[in-house]
Scaffold this active site. Sequence first.
Site, mmCIF file in Angstrom:
data_model
loop_
_atom_site.group_PDB
_atom_site.id
_atom_site.type_symbol
_atom_site.label_atom_id
_atom_site.label_comp_id
_atom_site.label_asym_id
_atom_site.label_seq_id
_atom_site.Cartn_x
_atom_site.Cartn_y
_atom_site.Cartn_z
ATOM 1 N N SER A 61 -39.478 6.167 35.695
ATOM 2 C CA SER A 61 -40.419 5.862 34.611
ATOM 3 C C SER A 61 -40.414 4.400 34.162
ATOM 4 O O SER A 61 -41.328 3.982 33.458
ATOM 5 C CB SER A 61 -40.110 6.726 33.394
ATOM 6 O OG SER A 61 -40.781 7.947 33.514
ATOM 7 N N LYS A 64 -43.511 2.503 34.787
ATOM 8 C CA LYS A 64 -44.738 2.717 34.002
ATOM 9 C C LYS A 64 -45.132 1.488 33.177
ATOM 10 O O LYS A 64 -46.289 1.324 32.808
ATOM 11 C CB LYS A 64 -44.553 3.930 33.075
ATOM 12 C CG LYS A 64 -44.409 5.253 33.827
ATOM 13 C CD LYS A 64 -43.987 6.398 32.900
ATOM 14 C CE LYS A 64 -43.816 7.710 33.657
ATOM 15 N NZ LYS A 64 -43.206 8.771 32.838
ATOM 16 N N TYR A 189 -48.503 6.953 42.262
ATOM 17 C CA TYR A 189 -47.521 7.239 41.211
ATOM 18 C C TYR A 189 -46.140 7.559 41.806
ATOM 19 O O TYR A 189 -45.120 7.027 41.365
ATOM 20 C CB TYR A 189 -48.033 8.388 40.334
ATOM 21 C CG TYR A 189 -47.019 8.844 39.316
ATOM 22 C CD1 TYR A 189 -46.738 8.061 38.186
ATOM 23 C CD2 TYR A 189 -46.315 10.028 39.479
ATOM 24 C CE1 TYR A 189 -45.784 8.464 37.259
ATOM 25 C CE2 TYR A 189 -45.362 10.435 38.558
ATOM 26 C CZ TYR A 189 -45.105 9.658 37.452
ATOM 27 O OH TYR A 189 -44.162 10.048 36.540
ATOM 28 N N TYR A 241 -38.568 8.403 25.832
ATOM 29 C CA TYR A 241 -39.065 9.775 25.764
ATOM 30 C C TYR A 241 -39.080 10.241 24.297
ATOM 31 O O TYR A 241 -39.322 9.440 23.397
ATOM 32 C CB TYR A 241 -38.219 10.720 26.648
ATOM 33 C CG TYR A 241 -38.005 10.233 28.060
ATOM 34 C CD1 TYR A 241 -39.083 9.993 28.899
ATOM 35 C CD2 TYR A 241 -36.736 10.021 28.558
ATOM 36 C CE1 TYR A 241 -38.892 9.572 30.211
ATOM 37 C CE2 TYR A 241 -36.536 9.594 29.871
ATOM 38 C CZ TYR A 241 -37.615 9.366 30.681
ATOM 39 O OH TYR A 241 -37.429 8.948 31.964
ATOM 40 N N VAL A 259 -35.616 8.622 34.906
ATOM 41 C CA VAL A 259 -34.692 9.704 35.256
ATOM 42 C C VAL A 259 -33.763 9.357 36.432
ATOM 43 O O VAL A 259 -32.861 10.118 36.749
ATOM 44 C CB VAL A 259 -35.425 11.048 35.532
ATOM 45 C CG1 VAL A 259 -36.089 11.580 34.289
ATOM 46 C CG2 VAL A 259 -36.408 10.928 36.681
HETATM 47 N N1 GLU Z 1 -40.950 10.413 38.949
HETATM 48 C C1 GLU Z 1 -40.517 11.055 37.746
HETATM 49 C C2 GLU Z 1 -41.461 12.185 37.424
HETATM 50 O O1 GLU Z 1 -42.621 11.998 37.612
HETATM 51 C C3 GLU Z 1 -40.500 10.049 36.645
HETATM 52 C C4 GLU Z 1 -40.012 10.641 35.381
HETATM 53 C C5 GLU Z 1 -39.182 9.721 34.572
HETATM 54 O O2 GLU Z 1 -38.471 8.849 35.028
HETATM 55 O O3 GLU Z 1 -39.270 9.941 33.357
HETATM 56 O O4 GLU Z 1 -41.093 13.234 37.017
#
Ligand code: GLU
Length: 305
Positions: A61, A64, A189, A241, A259
């Site tokens: 994430s 992002k 993604y 989060y 994650v």
């Molecule tokens: N690739 C992970 C997912 O899409 C990223 C989630 C994350 O790092 O919060 O679930």
Amino acid sequence: MNDLLSKIIEKNRHLTSKGKVASYIPALERVNPEYLGICIADMKGKLHLAGDYGQKFTLQSISKTISLMLAIIDNGTEKVFNKVGMEPTGDAFNSIVKLEIISPSKPLNPMINAGAIAVASLIKGEGPEEKFNRLLALFRKICQNEKLGINKEVYLSEKETGNRNRALAYFMKDVGIIDGDVEDVLDVYFRQCSIEVDCVDVARIGLFLANNGVVLETGERIAEEKVAKTIKTFMVTCGMYNASGEFAINVGIPAKSGVGGGIMAAVPLRMGIGVFSPALDEKGNSIAGYGLLKDLSEELDLSFF
Ligand code: GLU
């Protein structure tokens, strides 16, 4: 500084046994939960390192932040925020529930999965390969690392098992948030999440944002100051989060976790920080990484509140 970093690494080491590595992406489960590393990149371009700072992990994430930047560069702020909101959510990063019950049906912010998938759909390019390569080129400049690439095993593992993300994306296609081929959007993604980095790369992403969109080492401006500030604001309100409020109180700096166990932090006009420890708490944040940032913030008086 290196002594301070080593001291806080030792203080937080016990936390690595408290959390659990992400297992919903099978390839992420195969990592040693005891890794713990940190890098600070300061405004003089100097790196301060301790622990397993050279250990590789995937951005997840954390990616992002820069994909949002590229989507804004490509489309302008207005078009991007027509498709994705600016509000935090108390829900988990991969939650599906709000998409259907809010009106208009757009993802609440670009730091949750739904929002980031919508953002990925806005990156310009011929197909998923070209779109991703444009994003990767941006990361390479920001990280000053031409070798940056994806971890293929993690990418394929996410692609194979990412059914929750698929559900989010197909729902968004149905309500008109996403245009084009859904699998192509997901491919961009999944690739961005699988970019492989170490703490130094992540600290340099933080430094770039701390420096308001200019790569410190080369002086190249990649994004307008306002865009860098927008991204840092999302990091404060949604970067950790559904623990973002608590993190703002305890640590008080813009940060984005993934994650894979990494956390990227940007202390405006002071430093970028990259931490890594793969054992996560129940909200998906690196448990020892969080501890490192909390101690560092107290020791160096980093909170801007
Ligand atoms: N690739 C992970 C997912 O899409 C990223 C989630 C994350 O790092 O919060 O679930």
